[in-house]
Design a protein around this motif. Structure first.
Motif, mmCIF file in Angstrom:
data_model
loop_
_atom_site.group_PDB
_atom_site.id
_atom_site.type_symbol
_atom_site.label_atom_id
_atom_site.label_comp_id
_atom_site.label_asym_id
_atom_site.label_seq_id
_atom_site.Cartn_x
_atom_site.Cartn_y
_atom_site.Cartn_z
ATOM 1 N N GLU A 78 -46.776 -20.568 78.563
ATOM 2 C CA GLU A 78 -47.781 -19.891 79.365
ATOM 3 C C GLU A 78 -49.377 -20.149 78.588
ATOM 4 O O GLU A 78 -50.465 -20.066 79.295
ATOM 5 C CB GLU A 78 -47.911 -18.490 79.716
ATOM 6 N N TYR A 79 -49.117 -20.585 77.495
ATOM 7 C CA TYR A 79 -50.207 -20.950 76.732
ATOM 8 C C TYR A 79 -50.674 -22.481 76.281
ATOM 9 O O TYR A 79 -51.197 -22.875 75.719
ATOM 10 C CB TYR A 79 -50.514 -20.090 75.304
ATOM 11 N N LYS A 80 -49.764 -23.377 77.055
ATOM 12 C CA LYS A 80 -49.960 -24.646 76.939
ATOM 13 C C LYS A 80 -51.448 -25.089 77.144
ATOM 14 O O LYS A 80 -52.021 -24.874 78.137
ATOM 15 C CB LYS A 80 -49.010 -25.270 77.912
ATOM 16 N N ASN A 81 -51.630 -25.990 76.258
ATOM 17 C CA ASN A 81 -53.317 -26.596 76.441
ATOM 18 C C ASN A 81 -54.383 -25.675 76.298
ATOM 19 O O ASN A 81 -55.452 -26.041 76.923
ATOM 20 C CB ASN A 81 -53.201 -27.522 77.619
ATOM 21 N N LEU A 82 -54.203 -24.459 75.601
ATOM 22 C CA LEU A 82 -55.126 -23.435 75.768
ATOM 23 C C LEU A 82 -55.998 -23.540 74.151
ATOM 24 O O LEU A 82 -57.027 -23.084 74.363
ATOM 25 C CB LEU A 82 -54.760 -22.243 76.098
ATOM 26 N N LEU A 83 -55.294 -23.769 73.250
ATOM 27 C CA LEU A 83 -55.625 -23.719 71.953
ATOM 28 C C LEU A 83 -56.417 -24.619 71.348
ATOM 29 O O LEU A 83 -55.668 -25.777 71.398
ATOM 30 C CB LEU A 83 -54.402 -23.113 70.958
ATOM 31 N N VAL A 84 -57.621 -24.303 70.646
ATOM 32 C CA VAL A 84 -58.110 -25.511 69.669
ATOM 33 C C VAL A 84 -58.367 -24.929 68.392
ATOM 34 O O VAL A 84 -58.614 -23.745 68.067
ATOM 35 C CB VAL A 84 -59.496 -25.663 70.407
ATOM 36 N N THR A 85 -58.010 -25.854 67.391
ATOM 37 C CA THR A 85 -58.254 -25.374 65.997
ATOM 38 C C THR A 85 -58.809 -26.511 65.259
ATOM 39 O O THR A 85 -59.032 -27.751 65.699
ATOM 40 C CB THR A 85 -56.919 -25.062 65.416
ATOM 41 N N GLU A 86 -59.263 -25.999 64.035
ATOM 42 C CA GLU A 86 -59.825 -27.080 63.176
ATOM 43 C C GLU A 86 -58.913 -27.531 62.173
ATOM 44 O O GLU A 86 -57.930 -27.408 62.010
ATOM 45 C CB GLU A 86 -60.870 -26.198 62.173
ATOM 46 N N ASN A 87 -59.592 -28.941 61.496
ATOM 47 C CA ASN A 87 -58.743 -29.821 60.970
ATOM 48 C C ASN A 87 -58.403 -29.193 59.585
ATOM 49 O O ASN A 87 -59.363 -28.774 58.779
ATOM 50 C CB ASN A 87 -59.308 -31.106 60.652
ATOM 51 N N ALA A 88 -57.098 -28.774 59.192
ATOM 52 C CA ALA A 88 -56.953 -28.272 57.781
ATOM 53 C C ALA A 88 -57.273 -28.854 56.782
ATOM 54 O O ALA A 88 -57.260 -28.412 55.503
ATOM 55 C CB ALA A 88 -55.572 -27.815 57.763
ATOM 56 N N ALA A 89 -57.472 -30.147 56.721
ATOM 57 C CA ALA A 89 -57.786 -31.366 55.697
ATOM 58 C C ALA A 89 -59.144 -30.954 55.273
ATOM 59 O O ALA A 89 -59.670 -31.099 54.149
ATOM 60 C CB ALA A 89 -57.269 -32.685 56.038
ATOM 61 N N ASN A 90 -60.199 -30.507 56.167
ATOM 62 C CA ASN A 90 -61.710 -30.564 55.773
ATOM 63 C C ASN A 90 -62.307 -29.311 56.404
ATOM 64 O O ASN A 90 -63.396 -29.210 56.112
ATOM 65 C CB ASN A 90 -62.118 -31.685 56.464
ATOM 66 N N SER A 91 -61.751 -28.217 56.901
ATOM 67 C CA SER A 91 -62.099 -27.186 57.235
ATOM 68 C C SER A 91 -61.421 -26.012 56.856
ATOM 69 O O SER A 91 -60.128 -25.623 56.766
ATOM 70 C CB SER A 91 -62.098 -27.006 58.848
ATOM 71 N N SER A 92 -62.415 -24.802 56.417
ATOM 72 C CA SER A 92 -61.532 -23.661 55.694
ATOM 73 C C SER A 92 -61.173 -22.954 56.552
ATOM 74 O O SER A 92 -59.951 -22.216 56.408
ATOM 75 C CB SER A 92 -62.557 -22.811 54.898
ATOM 76 N N PRO A 93 -61.496 -22.739 57.991
ATOM 77 C CA PRO A 93 -60.801 -21.803 59.284
ATOM 78 C C PRO A 93 -59.429 -22.685 59.490
ATOM 79 O O PRO A 93 -58.426 -21.913 59.777
ATOM 80 C CB PRO A 93 -61.642 -21.783 60.150
ATOM 81 N N GLY A 94 -59.559 -23.805 59.548
ATOM 82 C CA GLY A 94 -58.067 -24.494 59.866
ATOM 83 C C GLY A 94 -57.212 -24.465 58.732
ATOM 84 O O GLY A 94 -56.003 -24.340 59.136
ATOM 85 N N LEU A 95 -57.654 -24.675 57.522
ATOM 86 C CA LEU A 95 -56.738 -24.409 56.390
ATOM 87 C C LEU A 95 -56.120 -22.825 56.500
ATOM 88 O O LEU A 95 -55.200 -22.764 56.263
ATOM 89 C CB LEU A 95 -57.292 -24.763 55.208
ATOM 90 N N GLY A 96 -57.061 -22.036 56.701
ATOM 91 C CA GLY A 96 -56.645 -20.399 56.650
ATOM 92 C C GLY A 96 -55.690 -20.425 57.825
ATOM 93 O O GLY A 96 -54.703 -19.688 57.639
ATOM 94 N N PHE A 97 -55.884 -20.811 58.894
ATOM 95 C CA PHE A 97 -54.743 -20.724 60.123
ATOM 96 C C PHE A 97 -53.545 -21.377 59.610
ATOM 97 O O PHE A 97 -52.477 -21.040 59.917
ATOM 98 C CB PHE A 97 -55.347 -21.346 61.373
#
Length: 367
Positions: free
Chosen positions: A174-193
């Motif tokens: 039910e949550y398909k194609n709904l989430l956007v996240t940041e690149n973990a290689a260069n973004s601190s929120p992305g790496l935190g996630f």
């Protein structure tokens, strides 16, 4: 953390005479932060290298100048990961005097590269327990925040769909194609996630989890600004951009941003927080090794943990102050989320495994 803050930072620079450069921001109860004389260059300017989301109030930076004799020059250098990479490339001949914005996900990388000179900032006895992660005091903790999935309340109400609450929920159809996240290689929120998913799923299970998340249509973008202000339908910027992703990796303190800058101000925040998806982040500042103005840098580090600056942090960077005697503004406590049990990963585990975790993640989520 949002476009409004960028405009505010520009206006602040104009009002103060503070210089903001693009690279690709004494307390009520403390003595004055510096003597007004510097070691080395004799400069009355202290340069703070930081990420794009740094911001501070006009009066607060004026107070620092009045107390110390130094004027702050800001050198903003993209997302936290990108800013740190630039400092590593120029280590020994730094672009400024103090670096702010390295967090617990990347701290070992900064320390291993020898970026900082040890300095015990005045007021360290007031910082929250558990935030000091360097026994040599090469860095000073400045703020904490919880990286969490945020959701667009309107979207889920219209779809009559409960928003996700946990990491496990995010891979449901039910949550398909709904989430956007940041690149973990260069973004601190992305790496935190990413680290949050490792804490949740285990070192043996996070890769399978990300394969499921990838199959469920997660979108990966370069950094927080793009994810939140261009891709997320719940933010003011996302609405203008006609964004179509109602889930984004951001912060537990992001909802007050949407309330504070809305006109008219809503009775409740238009966005919510999936509190079972949170990872605790601490940001640090350090005196750059080879800084031209060490005295000014030390004075600035003292000021960053003064009560004056700490009480300015919540409504400018939308994170929590790190000192225990700082008061939170009402809008922050009313519309922000308190995360009782955020995910964490031991610093030594991050140091030992971060690069291989990110590489494995990249091969699944990006390639």
């Amino acid at each position: 953390m949002n476009t409004t803050k960028k405009y505010a930072a520009t206006a602040l620079a104009a009002a103060l005479g503070v210089t903001v450069l693009a690279g690709c921001g004494g307390s009520d109860d403390d003595t004055p932060a510096g003597s007004g004389t510097s070691e080395g260059s004799g400069s009355k300017t202290v340069t703070l290298v930081t990420h794009d989301s740094f911001n501070a109030s006009e009066d607060v930076l004026k107070q620092f100048t009045e107390e110390s004799g130094y004027t702050v020059e800001l050198l903003k250098s993209g997302d936290a990961g990108a800013a740190l990479n630039q400092e590593i490339l120029t280590k020994g001949s730094p672009r400024g005097d103090v670096f702010f914005g390295v967090d617990n996900t990347l701290l070992s990388r900064a320390l291993d590269n020898g970026l900082f000179t040890a300095y015990e900032a005045k007021g360290l006895d007031r910082v929250a327990e558990g935030t000091e992660q360097d026994e040599e005091q090469r860095v000073t903790p400045v703020d904490t925040g919880d990286i969490c999935v945020n959701y667009d309340k309107k979207y889920f109400a219209e779809k009559k769909l409960d928003p996700p609450r946990t990491f496990e929920d995010l891979v449901k159809p039910e949550y398909k194609n709904l989430l956007v996240t940041e690149n973990a290689a260069n973004s601190s929120p992305g790496l935190g996630f990413l680290l949050g998913t490792i804490a949740s799923q285990g070192e043996d299970g996070y890769q399978d989890y990300w394969k499921k998340l990838k199959a469920n249509g997660v979108k990966v973008v370069d950094g927080w600004e793009q994810a939140y202000n261009e891709e997320f339908s719940g933010s003011a910027g996302g609405k203008k951009a006609k964004a179509d992703r109602p889930l984004v990796v951001s912060y537990a303190s992001s909802p007050p941003v949407e309330v504070l800058y809305a006109d008219p101000r809503p009775e409740e925040a238009p966005t919510g927080v999936s509190t079972g998806t949170c990872f605790r982040q601490t940001e640090y500042a350090g005196l750059l090794k080879g800084a031209k103005n060490e005295a000014g840098g030390k004075a600035l580090l003292d000021f960053l943990i003064s009560r004056t600056f700490q009480e300015d942090v919540p409504l400018n960077m939308f994170v929590n102050p790190v000192v225990t005697d700082a008061k939170l503004p009402e809008i922050f406590t009313e519309f922000g989320e308190t995360v009782e049990k955020p995910a964490t990963v031991a610093p030594e585990k991050i140091a030992a495994n971060r690069e291989q975790w990110v590489q494995a993640w990249h091969s699944i989520a990006v390639k």
